[in-house]
Scaffold this motif. Structure first.
Motif, PDB file in Angstrom:
ATOM      1  N   ARG A 149       0.820  -0.982  -0.078  1.00  0.00           N
ATOM      2  CA  ARG A 149      -0.071  -0.087   0.221  1.00  0.00           C
ATOM      3  C   ARG A 149       0.958   1.314   0.069  1.00  0.00           C
ATOM      4  O   ARG A 149       1.850   1.073   0.271  1.00  0.00           O
ATOM      5  CB  ARG A 149      -1.038   0.018   1.238  1.00  0.00           C
ATOM      6  CG  ARG A 149      -0.429   0.797   2.525  1.00  0.00           C
ATOM      7  CD  ARG A 149      -1.671   0.817   3.420  1.00  0.00           C
ATOM      8  NE  ARG A 149      -1.930  -0.709   3.728  1.00  0.00           N
ATOM      9  CZ  ARG A 149      -1.328  -1.130   4.808  1.00  0.00           C
ATOM     10  NH1 ARG A 149      -0.691  -0.721   5.484  1.00  0.00           N
ATOM     11  NH2 ARG A 149      -1.888  -2.464   5.016  1.00  0.00           N
ATOM     12  N   ALA A 208      -1.839   6.081  -3.518  1.00  0.00           N
ATOM     13  CA  ALA A 208      -2.540   5.054  -4.225  1.00  0.00           C
ATOM     14  C   ALA A 208      -2.118   3.705  -4.429  1.00  0.00           C
ATOM     15  O   ALA A 208      -2.477   2.912  -4.573  1.00  0.00           O
ATOM     16  CB  ALA A 208      -2.881   5.573  -5.597  1.00  0.00           C
ATOM     17  N   SER A 226      -1.450   2.843  -7.906  1.00  0.00           N
ATOM     18  CA  SER A 226      -2.421   1.880  -7.309  1.00  0.00           C
ATOM     19  C   SER A 226      -1.607   0.610  -6.415  1.00  0.00           C
ATOM     20  O   SER A 226      -2.327  -0.151  -6.367  1.00  0.00           O
ATOM     21  CB  SER A 226      -3.331   1.521  -8.304  1.00  0.00           C
ATOM     22  OG  SER A 226      -2.825   0.624  -9.053  1.00  0.00           O
ATOM     23  N   ILE A 280      -5.857   2.219  -0.751  1.00  0.00           N
ATOM     24  CA  ILE A 280      -6.797   1.358  -1.821  1.00  0.00           C
ATOM     25  C   ILE A 280      -6.928  -0.134  -1.391  1.00  0.00           C
ATOM     26  O   ILE A 280      -7.983  -0.525  -1.388  1.00  0.00           O
ATOM     27  CB  ILE A 280      -6.023   1.607  -3.016  1.00  0.00           C
ATOM     28  CG1 ILE A 280      -6.096   2.832  -3.651  1.00  0.00           C
ATOM     29  CG2 ILE A 280      -6.691   0.449  -4.063  1.00  0.00           C
ATOM     30  CD1 ILE A 280      -5.404   2.808  -4.870  1.00  0.00           C
ATOM     31  N   ALA A 294     -10.034  -3.670  -5.907  1.00  0.00           N
ATOM     32  CA  ALA A 294      -9.505  -2.143  -5.324  1.00  0.00           C
ATOM     33  C   ALA A 294      -8.462  -2.139  -6.133  1.00  0.00           C
ATOM     34  O   ALA A 294      -7.787  -0.882  -6.530  1.00  0.00           O
ATOM     35  CB  ALA A 294      -9.305  -2.288  -3.993  1.00  0.00           C
ATOM     36  N   ALA A 295      -7.882  -3.218  -6.960  1.00  0.00           N
ATOM     37  CA  ALA A 295      -6.545  -2.809  -7.780  1.00  0.00           C
ATOM     38  C   ALA A 295      -6.911  -2.705  -8.995  1.00  0.00           C
ATOM     39  O   ALA A 295      -6.146  -2.391 -10.122  1.00  0.00           O
ATOM     40  CB  ALA A 295      -5.745  -4.112  -7.617  1.00  0.00           C
ATOM     41  N   LYS A 296      -8.165  -2.862  -9.593  1.00  0.00           N
ATOM     42  CA  LYS A 296      -8.578  -2.838 -10.990  1.00  0.00           C
ATOM     43  C   LYS A 296      -9.680  -1.752 -11.285  1.00  0.00           C
ATOM     44  O   LYS A 296     -10.557  -1.420 -10.375  1.00  0.00           O
ATOM     45  CB  LYS A 296      -8.948  -4.228 -11.421  1.00  0.00           C
ATOM     46  CG  LYS A 296      -7.767  -5.050 -11.505  1.00  0.00           C
ATOM     47  CD  LYS A 296      -8.028  -6.559 -11.994  1.00  0.00           C
ATOM     48  CE  LYS A 296      -6.820  -7.393 -12.172  1.00  0.00           C
ATOM     49  NZ  LYS A 296      -7.031  -8.546 -13.080  1.00  0.00           N
ATOM     50  N   ARG A 326     -11.220   0.463  -8.592  1.00  0.00           N
ATOM     51  CA  ARG A 326     -10.261   1.260  -8.565  1.00  0.00           C
ATOM     52  C   ARG A 326     -10.570   2.853  -9.026  1.00  0.00           C
ATOM     53  O   ARG A 326     -11.074   2.707 -10.111  1.00  0.00           O
ATOM     54  CB  ARG A 326      -8.918   0.745  -9.078  1.00  0.00           C
ATOM     55  CG  ARG A 326      -7.839   1.875  -9.007  1.00  0.00           C
ATOM     56  CD  ARG A 326      -6.521   1.132 -10.036  1.00  0.00           C
ATOM     57  NE  ARG A 326      -5.490   2.087  -9.972  1.00  0.00           N
ATOM     58  CZ  ARG A 326      -4.643   2.338 -11.072  1.00  0.00           C
ATOM     59  NH1 ARG A 326      -4.803   1.278 -11.972  1.00  0.00           N
ATOM     60  NH2 ARG A 326      -3.817   3.307 -11.046  1.00  0.00           N
ATOM     61  N   ASN A 340      -6.351  -2.822 -17.053  1.00  0.00           N
ATOM     62  CA  ASN A 340      -6.577  -4.210 -16.352  1.00  0.00           C
ATOM     63  C   ASN A 340      -6.023  -5.308 -16.851  1.00  0.00           C
ATOM     64  O   ASN A 340      -5.539  -6.386 -16.193  1.00  0.00           O
ATOM     65  CB  ASN A 340      -8.406  -4.355 -16.187  1.00  0.00           C
ATOM     66  CG  ASN A 340      -8.793  -3.440 -15.521  1.00  0.00           C
ATOM     67  OD1 ASN A 340      -8.219  -2.765 -14.584  1.00  0.00           O
ATOM     68  ND2 ASN A 340     -10.197  -3.024 -15.503  1.00  0.00           N
ATOM     69  N   THR A 366      -1.196  -8.483  -9.779  1.00  0.00           N
ATOM     70  CA  THR A 366      -1.688  -8.336  -8.411  1.00  0.00           C
ATOM     71  C   THR A 366      -0.842  -9.655  -7.614  1.00  0.00           C
ATOM     72  O   THR A 366      -0.758 -10.829  -8.063  1.00  0.00           O
ATOM     73  CB  THR A 366      -2.923  -8.336  -8.160  1.00  0.00           C
ATOM     74  OG1 THR A 366      -3.517  -9.884  -8.665  1.00  0.00           O
ATOM     75  CG2 THR A 366      -3.692  -7.221  -8.572  1.00  0.00           C
TER      76      THR A 366
END
Length: 307
Positions: A3, A7, A27, A133, A150-152, A159, A184, A189
């Motif tokens: 994190r 972001a 992000s 995020i 939350a990552a996309k 996101r 995406n 991840t």
């Protein structure tokens, strides 16, 4: 876990840590092309995609499948330290905001310094805070799904979009539209497996992410078999093997934290896809101690594995 205040996200999960490899600071995910995939893409957008893909060194190594992606761990703040590590021949640098002395501002200095040299920055977050995020302390598969979301960008996730900072870390620099279009499908991840809860659920976790990264020190502690003086018990070896097997079975990549080149070579020969080779803090200290020993006419001593 992963994190960052602006972001990016890589933080300490007691169940496991989510890490995100990134070419930019927006992000907490490795995103040479962050954005919402479109059903139809213009020729210019496709060209931009190809250019941005070349910035994603970690993903390139994964895609080629010819060797493991080797990298280094940064715990000492400073863009010059970041550049030294990035110029040392690795594919990625982990910017450790959890155990390292790196705050949010230092992270934002480190990421572009690493990315500018064609190496993939990865940020590990310090702790759990609601305005970040990605959420730490994940223990269930549903929580993993929420983190990935939350990552996309929509429609695949939640996101937010709008930071002009991230695109500046690519060469050639994409427009914001191009950045959004290529998002995406190129995110990587990662979750770091370090506790018994995560180990027990690894077969369900692995299919949800791109990379499963093993933290052997905390994993050993949490399953009752800590690494003592560099020695691992058979139970920890079995746990590592289980994680690797589950990850490969899911068609994903498996990484592991190692403390030196010899250990990294061992896991490379075992088939691991992503391996930490050294940490700046311990490597610097070891080099200084050895140099002083030689100057004093002593023989450098053998060192046990250390974070």
């Amino acid at each position: 876990m992963v994190r960052t205040r602006a972001a990016a996200v890589t933080g300490a999960l007691q169940t496991f840590r989510l890490c995100i490899s990134r070419q930019s600071v927006s992000s907490g995910i490795h995103h040479p092309r962050i954005g919402q995939p479109l059903r139809f893409m213009s020729s210019s957008a496709m060209a931009a995609s190809a250019k941005m893909t070349t910035s994603n060194k970690l993903k390139q190594v994964f895609t080629e499948g010819k060797r493991p992606a080797m990298g280094f761990w940064q715990m000492i703040p400073g863009a010059n330290v970041s550049r030294v590590l990035a110029r040392s021949g690795g594919d990625w640098v982990m910017v450790d905001c959890e155990h390292g002395n790196i705050d949010d501002a230092a992270m934002h200095d480190a990421v572009p310094a690493i990315a500018a040299l064609g190496v993939s920055p990865i940020v590990r977050l310090p702790d759990i805070q609601p305005w970040m995020i990605l959420v730490p302390l994940i223990r269930t598969v549903d929580e993993v799904k929420s983190v990935v979301s939350a990552a996309k960008f929509p429609p695949l996730g939640t996101r937010g979009f709008g930071s002009p900072i991230a695109v500046q870390n690519f060469h050639p620099e994409p427009t914001l539209t191009e950045y959004l279009q290529q998002a995406n499908d190129s995110l990587l991840t990662m979750v770091q497996i370090e506790t018994k809860e995560a180990l027990d659920s690894v077969e369900e976790i692995a299919p949800l992410v791109d990379v499963v990264f093993i933290g052997p020190f905390d994993l050993g502690n949490n399953i009752g078999h800590p690494i003592i003086n560099g020695k691992t018990d058979a139970e920890l070896d079995d746990a590592i093997a289980r994680i690797y097997k589950a990850t490969v079975a899911a068609g994903k990549k498996c990484g592991i934290f190692c403390t030196g080149g010899e250990q990294a070579k061992k896991y490379a020969d075992m088939g691991f896809h992503m391996i930490n080779v050294a940490t700046d803090f311990t490597a610097l200290q070891a080099t200084m101690v050895d140099a002083l020993a030689v100057a004093q006419g002593k023989v450098p001593g053998e060192k046990a594995a250390s974070y």
